[in-house]
Design a protein around this motif. Structure first.
Motif, mmCIF file in Angstrom:
data_model
loop_
_atom_site.group_PDB
_atom_site.id
_atom_site.type_symbol
_atom_site.label_atom_id
_atom_site.label_comp_id
_atom_site.label_asym_id
_atom_site.label_seq_id
_atom_site.Cartn_x
_atom_site.Cartn_y
_atom_site.Cartn_z
ATOM 1 N N THR A 44 0.835 -1.191 0.000
ATOM 2 C CA THR A 44 0.000 0.000 0.000
ATOM 3 C C THR A 44 0.876 1.249 0.000
ATOM 4 O O THR A 44 1.935 1.278 0.629
ATOM 5 C CB THR A 44 -0.967 0.004 1.206
ATOM 6 N N LYS A 73 -4.485 -1.585 -0.450
ATOM 7 C CA LYS A 73 -5.836 -1.619 0.109
ATOM 8 C C LYS A 73 -6.858 -2.102 -0.914
ATOM 9 O O LYS A 73 -8.007 -2.337 -0.596
ATOM 10 C CB LYS A 73 -6.220 -0.248 0.648
ATOM 11 N N GLY A 137 -10.328 0.640 -1.658
ATOM 12 C CA GLY A 137 -10.255 -0.374 -0.621
ATOM 13 C C GLY A 137 -11.576 -0.861 -0.093
ATOM 14 O O GLY A 137 -11.607 -1.764 0.749
#
Length: 144
Positions: A44, A73, A137
């Motif tokens: 990430t 994410k 995400g």
């Protein structure tokens, strides 16, 4: 392909996409299936221009994060592709300026949203479904 070679290849291809301006900053993420059914995933907040093979997140075949940095994410999106396309060997998710601009266009059928611009695009992509807006995400994106 060995995991070490796959790690290097992921980083080399990511760097190539970054160098060609297909993604910038820390936008975009990449994953690839390992020989044992696990995944290697970009961390990430990472940049395609500076991925480190040793820091890629590693998942086992059951989807458990077993080593490396915290993964993107966007794992729900990547997982959805692997779960629904058993032959998928990799997923590349970019936010290139052309893709973003195209996503902002209004109109077209939601179940076949990308116009058939070339025969090659039709052969390689088939129908492309337009999804509603999700925050990055959001697990619901994978469900969609």
């Amino acid at each position: 392909m060995s995991e070490a070679k796959l790690r290097e290849l992921i980083c080399d291809l990511a760097r190539s996409m970054y160098d060609r301006g297909l993604t910038g900053g820390s936008s975009g993420n990449i994953s690839a299936r390992t020989e044992d059914g696990g995944l290697l995933v970009s961390p990430t907040g990472s940049s395609f221009g500076r991925l480190d093979p040793a820091r890629l997140a590693r998942f086992d075949a059951k989807g458990v994060h077993i080593s490396g940095d915290k993964p993107t994410k966007e794992m729900p999106l990547h997982s959805a592709f692997y779960d629904t396309r058993s032959t998928a060997g990799a997923v590349v998710h970019l936010h290139s300026c052309h893709s973003v601009a195209l996503s902002l266009l209004d109109g077209g059928p939601a179940d076949n949203w990308l116009p058939p611009l070339t025969p090659y695009a039709v052969m390689k992509l088939g129908k492309v479904q337009l999804l509603p807006f999700f925050l990055p995400g959001d697990p619901a994106m994978g469900q969609a």
